[in-house]
Motif scaffolding. Sequence first.
Motif, PDB file in Angstrom:
ATOM      1  N   ILE A 142      13.963   0.769   9.922  1.00  0.00           N
ATOM      2  CA  ILE A 142      13.028   1.525   8.834  1.00  0.00           C
ATOM      3  C   ILE A 142      11.955   0.621   8.136  1.00  0.00           C
ATOM      4  O   ILE A 142      12.318  -0.096   7.335  1.00  0.00           O
TER       5      ILE A 142
ATOM      6  N   VAL B 197      11.766   4.513  12.184  1.00  0.00           N
ATOM      7  CA  VAL B 197      11.336   5.653  11.271  1.00  0.00           C
ATOM      8  C   VAL B 197      10.283   4.717  10.560  1.00  0.00           C
ATOM      9  O   VAL B 197      10.425   3.190   9.962  1.00  0.00           O
TER      10      VAL B 197
ATOM     11  N   LEU C  22      16.433  11.455   6.728  1.00  0.00           N
ATOM     12  CA  LEU C  22      17.073  10.000   7.117  1.00  0.00           C
ATOM     13  C   LEU C  22      18.464  10.174   7.513  1.00  0.00           C
ATOM     14  O   LEU C  22      18.981   9.330   8.236  1.00  0.00           O
TER      15      LEU C  22
ATOM     16  N   ARG D 230      19.082   9.644  14.613  1.00  0.00           N
ATOM     17  CA  ARG D 230      17.734  10.400  15.144  1.00  0.00           C
ATOM     18  C   ARG D 230      17.984  11.012  16.364  1.00  0.00           C
ATOM     19  O   ARG D 230      18.661  10.092  17.532  1.00  0.00           O
TER      20      ARG D 230
ATOM     21  N   LEU E  66       9.937   8.379  14.467  1.00  0.00           N
ATOM     22  CA  LEU E  66       9.512   9.252  13.234  1.00  0.00           C
ATOM     23  C   LEU E  66       8.581   8.695  12.422  1.00  0.00           C
ATOM     24  O   LEU E  66       8.872   7.667  11.782  1.00  0.00           O
TER      25      LEU E  66
END
Length: 269
Positions: free
Chosen positions: A142, A171, A220, A224, A230
């Motif tokens: 992330i 992400v 979140l 995924r 994403l």
Amino acid sequence: MSALAYVEGLAVRPSHVDRAARARRLIVDMAASERGCHLGGSLSVIDLLLAAFDRAEGDDGTRVVLSKGHAAAGLYAALHVTGRLAENPAPHYGQVGHPYTGHPGPKVPGVAFPTGSLGHGVPYAAGWALAQRLSGRGGLGIAVSGDGELQEGLVWETVQVAAARRLGNFVLLVDRNGGQNDGLVADISPLPDLADRFGAFGFDAAEVDGHDHAALTAILAGERPGDRPLAVIATTVKGKGVRAVEGKAGSHYVKIDAERAEKWKRGIR
């Protein structure tokens, strides 16, 4: 971890409202340090950081990288209120002999990669996602970025590679507070149709209120699905929580005295 189990697990934590308020008060304390801090972006990004760290709870392999490293005060505050950093960073912010500098480095517990040069944290997180996939492990990479940071070419190079390598476990959280060092993003390098831009690169894209913790948590949660990275475009308010500076480009870097800090902290809810 299923989305349901993840969301149910949040019930045992202090409420997001309480944690966010504590974190914002710590950020204000850091603005009252000898050096001041990047106040506006730290206040705007705190809800994104808390949601990302909640997602990383339990060490399933997820790593959170603050790519907009100048918002280090927000990162230190988030690490502290989530229990990843035992020491209160505010009294030591910017002091010699302590690791709480204006841009985060790996000497701070919970910081995986040093960030400061804008754009660099995005490929760090994408690289982590790729490494996890190649090793057969789970978890997300992330990256927490900013809309001003999207002017960096390295961000879009990484987006292209992430889509090409089908990094569904990557992400990119964009703190879209509308401001940057020199003024408003709209006046410097506007970002119309941002979700469509990410979609054109091969990303899934979601737009959300960046201060809605429940919405961020839902996006979140869990693993995924599929193999498309994403991008979460989170609309936030620069300086969120301190009415005197909310929405003002001048809140980018602030140094205040202790008296003003106490006044501002009393208004944070």
